[in-house]
Every structure is written in C-alpha cells, then in structure tokens.
Motif scaffolding. Structure first.
Motif, PDB file in Angstrom:
ATOM      1  N   LEU A  34      43.576  35.567  40.593  1.00 41.15           N
ATOM      2  CA  LEU A  34      43.692  34.581  41.655  1.00 41.15           C
ATOM      3  C   LEU A  34      44.883  33.662  41.419  1.00 41.15           C
ATOM      4  N   VAL A  35      45.039  33.188  40.206  1.00 39.24           N
ATOM      5  CA  VAL A  35      46.146  32.290  39.866  1.00 39.24           C
ATOM      6  C   VAL A  35      47.486  32.987  40.089  1.00 39.24           C
ATOM      7  N   GLU A  36      47.597  34.233  39.648  1.00 40.26           N
ATOM      8  CA  GLU A  36      48.858  34.960  39.824  1.00 40.26           C
ATOM      9  C   GLU A  36      49.148  35.209  41.298  1.00 40.26           C
ATOM     10  N   MET A  52      58.849  34.933  41.674  1.00 45.21           N
ATOM     11  CA  MET A  52      58.203  36.143  42.212  1.00 45.21           C
ATOM     12  C   MET A  52      58.261  37.269  41.189  1.00 45.21           C
ATOM     13  N   HIS A  53      59.436  37.473  40.638  1.00 36.68           N
ATOM     14  CA  HIS A  53      59.636  38.546  39.660  1.00 36.68           C
ATOM     15  C   HIS A  53      58.778  38.326  38.413  1.00 36.68           C
ATOM     16  N   MET A  54      58.815  37.123  37.882  1.00 40.12           N
ATOM     17  CA  MET A  54      58.079  36.817  36.655  1.00 40.12           C
ATOM     18  C   MET A  54      56.567  36.966  36.858  1.00 40.12           C
ATOM     19  N   HIS A  55      56.040  36.429  37.950  1.00 39.83           N
ATOM     20  CA  HIS A  55      54.592  36.461  38.146  1.00 39.83           C
ATOM     21  C   HIS A  55      54.093  37.849  38.554  1.00 39.83           C
ATOM     22  N   ALA A  56      54.908  38.611  39.252  1.00 43.14           N
ATOM     23  CA  ALA A  56      54.516  39.991  39.561  1.00 43.14           C
ATOM     24  C   ALA A  56      54.459  40.812  38.278  1.00 43.14           C
ATOM     25  N   ALA A  57      55.428  40.620  37.390  1.00 43.71           N
ATOM     26  CA  ALA A  57      55.423  41.335  36.111  1.00 43.71           C
ATOM     27  C   ALA A  57      54.203  40.940  35.279  1.00 43.71           C
ATOM     28  N   ASP A  58      53.900  39.656  35.238  1.00 39.24           N
ATOM     29  CA  ASP A  58      52.736  39.177  34.496  1.00 39.24           C
ATOM     30  C   ASP A  58      51.454  39.750  35.095  1.00 39.24           C
ATOM     31  N   ALA A  59      51.382  39.784  36.409  1.00 38.70           N
ATOM     32  CA  ALA A  59      50.198  40.330  37.089  1.00 38.70           C
ATOM     33  C   ALA A  59      50.006  41.808  36.751  1.00 38.70           C
ATOM     34  N   ARG A  60      51.097  42.557  36.750  1.00 37.17           N
ATOM     35  CA  ARG A  60      51.010  43.987  36.396  1.00 37.17           C
ATOM     36  C   ARG A  60      50.517  44.164  34.952  1.00 37.17           C
ATOM     37  N   GLN A  61      51.014  43.332  34.059  1.00 34.09           N
ATOM     38  CA  GLN A  61      50.587  43.410  32.657  1.00 34.09           C
ATOM     39  C   GLN A  61      49.101  43.123  32.517  1.00 34.09           C
ATOM     40  N   HIS A  62      48.552  42.351  33.439  1.00 29.96           N
ATOM     41  CA  HIS A  62      47.122  42.027  33.404  1.00 29.96           C
ATOM     42  C   HIS A  62      46.299  42.945  34.298  1.00 29.96           C
ATOM     43  N   GLY A  63      46.903  44.046  34.723  1.00 35.37           N
ATOM     44  CA  GLY A  63      46.150  45.076  35.430  1.00 35.37           C
ATOM     45  C   GLY A  63      46.008  44.916  36.933  1.00 35.37           C
ATOM     46  N   ILE A  64      46.728  44.007  37.524  1.00 37.75           N
ATOM     47  CA  ILE A  64      46.670  43.889  38.983  1.00 37.75           C
ATOM     48  C   ILE A  64      47.494  45.034  39.564  1.00 37.75           C
ATOM     49  N   VAL A  68      48.210  45.841  45.512  1.00 43.58           N
ATOM     50  CA  VAL A  68      47.810  44.454  45.749  1.00 43.58           C
ATOM     51  C   VAL A  68      49.058  43.567  45.760  1.00 43.58           C
ATOM     52  N   LEU A  69      49.906  43.736  44.756  1.00 41.80           N
ATOM     53  CA  LEU A  69      51.111  42.910  44.657  1.00 41.80           C
ATOM     54  C   LEU A  69      52.074  43.174  45.806  1.00 41.80           C
ATOM     55  N   ASP A  70      52.118  44.413  46.270  1.00 42.79           N
ATOM     56  CA  ASP A  70      53.017  44.772  47.365  1.00 42.79           C
ATOM     57  C   ASP A  70      52.610  44.144  48.691  1.00 42.79           C
ATOM     58  N   THR A  71      51.380  43.679  48.785  1.00 37.42           N
ATOM     59  CA  THR A  71      50.889  43.179  50.074  1.00 37.42           C
ATOM     60  C   THR A  71      50.469  41.712  50.045  1.00 37.42           C
ATOM     61  N   VAL A  72      50.889  40.980  49.049  1.00 39.29           N
ATOM     62  CA  VAL A  72      50.506  39.566  48.969  1.00 39.29           C
ATOM     63  C   VAL A  72      50.937  38.813  50.229  1.00 39.29           C
ATOM     64  N   ALA A  73      52.128  39.087  50.721  1.00 44.09           N
ATOM     65  CA  ALA A  73      52.601  38.388  51.919  1.00 44.09           C
ATOM     66  C   ALA A  73      51.761  38.729  53.150  1.00 44.09           C
ATOM     67  N   GLY A  74      51.119  39.884  53.153  1.00 44.47           N
ATOM     68  CA  GLY A  74      50.277  40.291  54.275  1.00 44.47           C
ATOM     69  C   GLY A  74      48.799  40.193  53.975  1.00 44.47           C
ATOM     70  N   TRP A  75      48.429  39.283  53.105  1.00 45.77           N
ATOM     71  CA  TRP A  75      47.045  39.163  52.638  1.00 45.77           C
ATOM     72  C   TRP A  75      45.995  39.089  53.748  1.00 45.77           C
ATOM     73  N   PRO A  76      46.262  38.477  54.909  1.00 46.11           N
ATOM     74  CA  PRO A  76      45.178  38.408  55.905  1.00 46.11           C
ATOM     75  C   PRO A  76      44.726  39.782  56.411  1.00 46.11           C
ATOM     76  N   GLU A  77      45.635  40.770  56.389  1.00 50.84           N
ATOM     77  CA  GLU A  77      45.309  42.095  56.913  1.00 50.84           C
ATOM     78  C   GLU A  77      44.914  43.097  55.839  1.00 50.84           C
ATOM     79  N   ALA A  78      45.155  42.779  54.580  1.00 50.26           N
ATOM     80  CA  ALA A  78      44.903  43.742  53.498  1.00 50.26           C
ATOM     81  C   ALA A  78      43.438  43.689  53.061  1.00 50.26           C
TER      82      ALA A  78
END
Length: 145
Positions: A34-36, A52-64, A68-78
C-alpha cells in the motif's frame, strides 16, 4: 536533463531530517504494498521520474507484480487493487492535487470505511512525505539512477 546541484551535499542536516521521515513511515504498520503504491501514484501525478523509478524497483523487490505496477495510474479500472488500496489511492490523488478544487467528502468517507483514525493519520503522513521528496527531486532535477 542535468541535476541542478546535489542537495544532499548542500544541506546535510535537512536531508538527515528527510531520511528520518522514512523511519516514521516504516513504523506506521501500514502494508508495504500500500505504501509503495501511494508513493508511486503521488510521484506519477507530480512527474517525479526519480521517485517513480525508485519506488517501482523497491515494489518489485518486495514481490509486487509488474501488472499491478503497470496500472497504478489506472487504479480505478484495474481489478487487482483492493478496496482499501483504492481508498488510499483516491486519498493520495486528492491530497496531491490540493490546488484543484474538489469536494473530498466521498474520498474521505471511502477512506474512513477502510482505515481507522491512526491509519488515516499515518497514510496522510506518507502522502505528505512523498510529495515533499517529489518536490526536491523535481525541483532540483534529480534523474533516475
């Protein structure tokens, strides 16, 4: 685009205080995913490529997952964002876009449905902190590493 200067070297005490905010965020107990997601969404709105780059990389390292990361900007429809995550992302957008007039009652009611008062406070802190980091990185043109 070239960085304007190294703000870490220019004001070490300020940056020390900024890094202390990260320890507070880690201690909130809010879910890492949620935080990421919140950090990525605020950074997207603010156009902060570094964050954006740093937090996406961190999120991937934590298994997100990438989808999910590709659609953060479109979250209402995902479909893979939980109601709690959607409430947090709506609140992130509202607080990141303060200059845009809006009635925030719906967003706040949605938030209150999924977050207790402590969590609302902590989430608002996370949103404020990432917006502050975005302003340093965008303002001084820090590029992704």
């Amino acid at each position: 685009m070239k960085a304007r200067f190294d703000f870490y070297q220019a004001s070490p005490d300020t940056m020390k205080a900024m890094f202390a905010t990260q320890k507070v965020i880690q201690a909130t107990g809010l879910e890492h995913r949620l935080v990421e997601l919140v950090k990525i969404r605020a950074s997207q709105i603010n156009g902060c490529a570094f964050c954006m780059h740093m937090h996406a990389a961190d999120a991937r390292q934590h298994g997100i997952p990438d989808h999910v990361l590709d659609t953060v900007a479109g979250w209402p429809e995902a479909p893979w964002f939980s109601d709690r995550e959607k409430a947090a992302l709506a609140w992130t957008e509202r607080l990141t876009r303060l200059s845009e007039p809006a009635d925030d009652r719906h967003d706040y009611d949605r938030l209150a449905t999924h977050f207790n008062e402590k969590e609302r406070t902590d989430l608002t802190y996370v949103i404020g902190v990432i917006n502050m980091w975005n302003r340093f990185s965008v303002g001084f043109r820090r590029e992704p590493e």
